[in-house]
Design a protein around this motif. Structure first.
Motif, PDB file in Angstrom:
ATOM      1  N   ALA A  45       0.847  -1.191   0.000  1.00  0.00           N
ATOM      2  CA  ALA A  45       0.000   0.000   0.000  1.00  0.00           C
ATOM      3  C   ALA A  45       0.882   1.240   0.000  1.00  0.00           C
ATOM      4  O   ALA A  45       1.947   1.256   0.602  1.00  0.00           O
ATOM      5  N   THR A  46       0.426   2.259  -0.679  1.00  0.00           N
ATOM      6  CA  THR A  46       1.135   3.530  -0.670  1.00  0.00           C
ATOM      7  C   THR A  46       0.339   4.510   0.179  1.00  0.00           C
ATOM      8  O   THR A  46      -0.814   4.253   0.525  1.00  0.00           O
ATOM      9  N   VAL A  47       0.952   5.625   0.477  1.00  0.00           N
ATOM     10  CA  VAL A  47       0.250   6.667   1.237  1.00  0.00           C
ATOM     11  C   VAL A  47      -0.987   7.105   0.471  1.00  0.00           C
ATOM     12  O   VAL A  47      -2.054   7.305   1.049  1.00  0.00           O
ATOM     13  N   GLU A  48      -0.867   7.210  -0.838  1.00  0.00           N
ATOM     14  CA  GLU A  48      -1.999   7.644  -1.668  1.00  0.00           C
ATOM     15  C   GLU A  48      -3.179   6.681  -1.558  1.00  0.00           C
ATOM     16  O   GLU A  48      -4.333   7.095  -1.673  1.00  0.00           O
ATOM     17  N   ASP A  49      -2.903   5.397  -1.293  1.00  0.00           N
ATOM     18  CA  ASP A  49      -3.980   4.408  -1.172  1.00  0.00           C
ATOM     19  C   ASP A  49      -4.842   4.632   0.068  1.00  0.00           C
ATOM     20  O   ASP A  49      -5.980   4.187   0.110  1.00  0.00           O
ATOM     21  N   VAL A  50      -4.308   5.277   1.083  1.00  0.00           N
ATOM     22  CA  VAL A  50      -5.050   5.437   2.342  1.00  0.00           C
ATOM     23  C   VAL A  50      -5.453   6.879   2.640  1.00  0.00           C
ATOM     24  O   VAL A  50      -6.116   7.141   3.624  1.00  0.00           O
ATOM     25  N   ILE A  51      -5.077   7.813   1.774  1.00  0.00           N
ATOM     26  CA  ILE A  51      -5.429   9.222   1.966  1.00  0.00           C
ATOM     27  C   ILE A  51      -6.801   9.506   1.367  1.00  0.00           C
ATOM     28  O   ILE A  51      -7.111   9.081   0.264  1.00  0.00           O
ATOM     29  N   VAL A  52      -7.605  10.226   2.113  1.00  0.00           N
ATOM     30  CA  VAL A  52      -8.926  10.679   1.649  1.00  0.00           C
ATOM     31  C   VAL A  52      -8.966  12.190   1.871  1.00  0.00           C
ATOM     32  O   VAL A  52      -8.907  12.657   3.005  1.00  0.00           O
ATOM     33  N   ARG A  53      -9.036  12.952   0.790  1.00  0.00           N
ATOM     34  CA  ARG A  53      -9.072  14.406   0.906  1.00  0.00           C
ATOM     35  C   ARG A  53     -10.473  14.868   1.276  1.00  0.00           C
ATOM     36  O   ARG A  53     -11.445  14.477   0.629  1.00  0.00           O
ATOM     37  N   CYS A  54     -10.553  15.679   2.320  1.00  0.00           N
ATOM     38  CA  CYS A  54     -11.837  16.187   2.814  1.00  0.00           C
ATOM     39  C   CYS A  54     -11.787  17.709   2.811  1.00  0.00           C
ATOM     40  O   CYS A  54     -10.849  18.291   3.345  1.00  0.00           O
ATOM     41  N   THR A  55     -12.789  18.323   2.230  1.00  0.00           N
ATOM     42  CA  THR A  55     -12.892  19.775   2.261  1.00  0.00           C
ATOM     43  C   THR A  55     -13.994  20.156   3.232  1.00  0.00           C
ATOM     44  O   THR A  55     -15.140  19.731   3.078  1.00  0.00           O
ATOM     45  N   PHE A  56     -13.622  20.930   4.246  1.00  0.00           N
ATOM     46  CA  PHE A  56     -14.577  21.444   5.221  1.00  0.00           C
ATOM     47  C   PHE A  56     -14.825  22.907   4.881  1.00  0.00           C
ATOM     48  O   PHE A  56     -13.877  23.669   4.706  1.00  0.00           O
ATOM     49  N   ILE A  57     -16.070  23.297   4.775  1.00  0.00           N
ATOM     50  CA  ILE A  57     -16.414  24.693   4.559  1.00  0.00           C
ATOM     51  C   ILE A  57     -16.936  25.215   5.889  1.00  0.00           C
ATOM     52  O   ILE A  57     -17.966  24.769   6.394  1.00  0.00           O
ATOM     53  N   LYS A  58     -16.178  26.160   6.464  1.00  0.00           N
ATOM     54  CA  LYS A  58     -16.507  26.699   7.788  1.00  0.00           C
ATOM     55  C   LYS A  58     -17.667  27.690   7.682  1.00  0.00           C
ATOM     56  O   LYS A  58     -17.966  28.187   6.589  1.00  0.00           O
ATOM     57  N   PRO A  59     -18.306  27.999   8.798  1.00  0.00           N
ATOM     58  CA  PRO A  59     -19.410  28.966   8.768  1.00  0.00           C
ATOM     59  C   PRO A  59     -19.012  30.326   8.190  1.00  0.00           C
ATOM     60  O   PRO A  59     -19.853  31.046   7.662  1.00  0.00           O
ATOM     61  N   THR A  60     -17.732  30.660   8.253  1.00  0.00           N
ATOM     62  CA  THR A  60     -17.241  31.919   7.696  1.00  0.00           C
ATOM     63  C   THR A  60     -17.129  31.874   6.172  1.00  0.00           C
ATOM     64  O   THR A  60     -16.884  32.889   5.542  1.00  0.00           O
ATOM     65  N   GLY A  61     -17.280  30.680   5.590  1.00  0.00           N
ATOM     66  CA  GLY A  61     -17.123  30.501   4.147  1.00  0.00           C
ATOM     67  C   GLY A  61     -15.739  30.024   3.757  1.00  0.00           C
ATOM     68  O   GLY A  61     -15.504  29.669   2.602  1.00  0.00           O
ATOM     69  N   VAL A  66      -8.145  19.053   3.835  1.00  0.00           N
ATOM     70  CA  VAL A  66      -7.180  18.345   4.676  1.00  0.00           C
ATOM     71  C   VAL A  66      -7.175  16.865   4.315  1.00  0.00           C
ATOM     72  O   VAL A  66      -8.188  16.335   3.846  1.00  0.00           O
ATOM     73  N   PRO A  67      -6.050  16.183   4.542  1.00  0.00           N
ATOM     74  CA  PRO A  67      -6.029  14.742   4.292  1.00  0.00           C
ATOM     75  C   PRO A  67      -6.532  13.962   5.499  1.00  0.00           C
ATOM     76  O   PRO A  67      -6.140  14.216   6.626  1.00  0.00           O
ATOM     77  N   GLY A  68      -7.440  13.052   5.245  1.00  0.00           N
ATOM     78  CA  GLY A  68      -7.866  12.094   6.255  1.00  0.00           C
ATOM     79  C   GLY A  68      -7.311  10.741   5.872  1.00  0.00           C
ATOM     80  O   GLY A  68      -6.552  10.622   4.907  1.00  0.00           O
ATOM     81  N   ARG A  69      -7.665   9.724   6.616  1.00  0.00           N
ATOM     82  CA  ARG A  69      -7.200   8.377   6.320  1.00  0.00           C
ATOM     83  C   ARG A  69      -8.389   7.440   6.201  1.00  0.00           C
ATOM     84  O   ARG A  69      -9.383   7.608   6.898  1.00  0.00           O
ATOM     85  N   VAL A  70      -8.264   6.461   5.337  1.00  0.00           N
ATOM     86  CA  VAL A  70      -9.296   5.437   5.222  1.00  0.00           C
ATOM     87  C   VAL A  70      -9.487   4.818   6.607  1.00  0.00           C
ATOM     88  O   VAL A  70      -8.533   4.463   7.281  1.00  0.00           O
ATOM     89  N   GLY A  71     -10.745   4.746   7.052  1.00  0.00           N
ATOM     90  CA  GLY A  71     -11.055   4.187   8.372  1.00  0.00           C
ATOM     91  C   GLY A  71     -11.278   5.242   9.438  1.00  0.00           C
ATOM     92  O   GLY A  71     -11.902   4.965  10.457  1.00  0.00           O
ATOM     93  N   TRP A  72     -10.762   6.441   9.227  1.00  0.00           N
ATOM     94  CA  TRP A  72     -11.041   7.544  10.149  1.00  0.00           C
ATOM     95  C   TRP A  72     -12.472   8.002   9.911  1.00  0.00           C
ATOM     96  O   TRP A  72     -13.068   7.744   8.875  1.00  0.00           O
ATOM     97  N   THR A  73     -12.994   8.778  10.859  1.00  0.00           N
ATOM     98  CA  THR A  73     -14.294   9.417  10.654  1.00  0.00           C
ATOM     99  C   THR A  73     -14.054  10.868  10.238  1.00  0.00           C
ATOM    100  O   THR A  73     -12.930  11.383  10.357  1.00  0.00           O
TER     101      THR A  73
END
Length: 172
Positions: A45-61, A66-73
């Motif tokens: 497995a490579t790092v790319e195989d377990v990275i999940v990119r998540c975009t959070f839009i804050k109340p300010t817009g 950020v990178p998350g990991r497969v299996g994280w919430t």
């Protein structure tokens, strides 16, 4: 005599540690296929195989990817990167005392409509009950503590609503 000695040595080594990586390399070097390597292919497995990119839009817009990991919430990912969500993991470890599922609605998020159908359906009835008690919940609302990341969610966009109680006191 040399080939007999090599064969008996390899046979003895295979009996002692049949699955050792070093043994497999030695056996291959001697031209003898290792029992541990026959019929098995292994991909790393490579790092790319377990990275999940998540975009959070804050109340300010403000958008934060950020990178998350497969299996994280989503909650673990947000907390790891100090995005501004509070909460506790949804865990069956306290079932005897507190019940199963999410512990708070403070991690309420709204999943982008483009991604909502890819997110697994709620498994805890407590999540649905908590979402019903949130005045600003939408059809795509979820609790971040129970949305587990999979590679299929790479690129997910999540809104932190302005009424989110954990974000009200966060200064970012």
């Amino acid at each position: 005599l040399t080939s007999e000695l090599a064969a008996s040595t390899t046979s003895l080594l295979l009996q002692v540690r049949p699955r050792g990586a070093m043994l497999g390399r030695l056996a291959l070097r001697q031209g003898v296929p290792s029992a541990a390597l026959l019929g098995r292919t292994r991909t790393l497995a490579t790092v790319e195989d377990v990275i999940v990119r998540c975009t959070f839009i804050k109340p300010t817009g403000k958008r934060v990817t950020v990178p998350g990991r497969v299996g994280w919430t989503l909650l673990q990912t947000a907390q790891h990167h100090d995005v501004g969500l509070e909460g506790w993991p949804a865990s069956p470890s306290y079932v005897e005392d507190y019940g199963d599922g999410p512990a708070t609605k403070a991690d309420h998020v709204i999943i982008s409509k483009d991604w909502f159908d890819k997110v697994p359906a709620p498994i805890y009835p407590e999540e649905l009950a908590m979402l019903e008690s949130i005045p600003h919940a939408t059809d795509t609302s979820r609790l971040a503590a129970v949305v587990k990341l999979t590679k299929d969610l790479d690129g997910i966009t999540v809104y932190i609503p302005p009424g989110n109680e954990s974000y009200k006191h966060y200064n970012s």
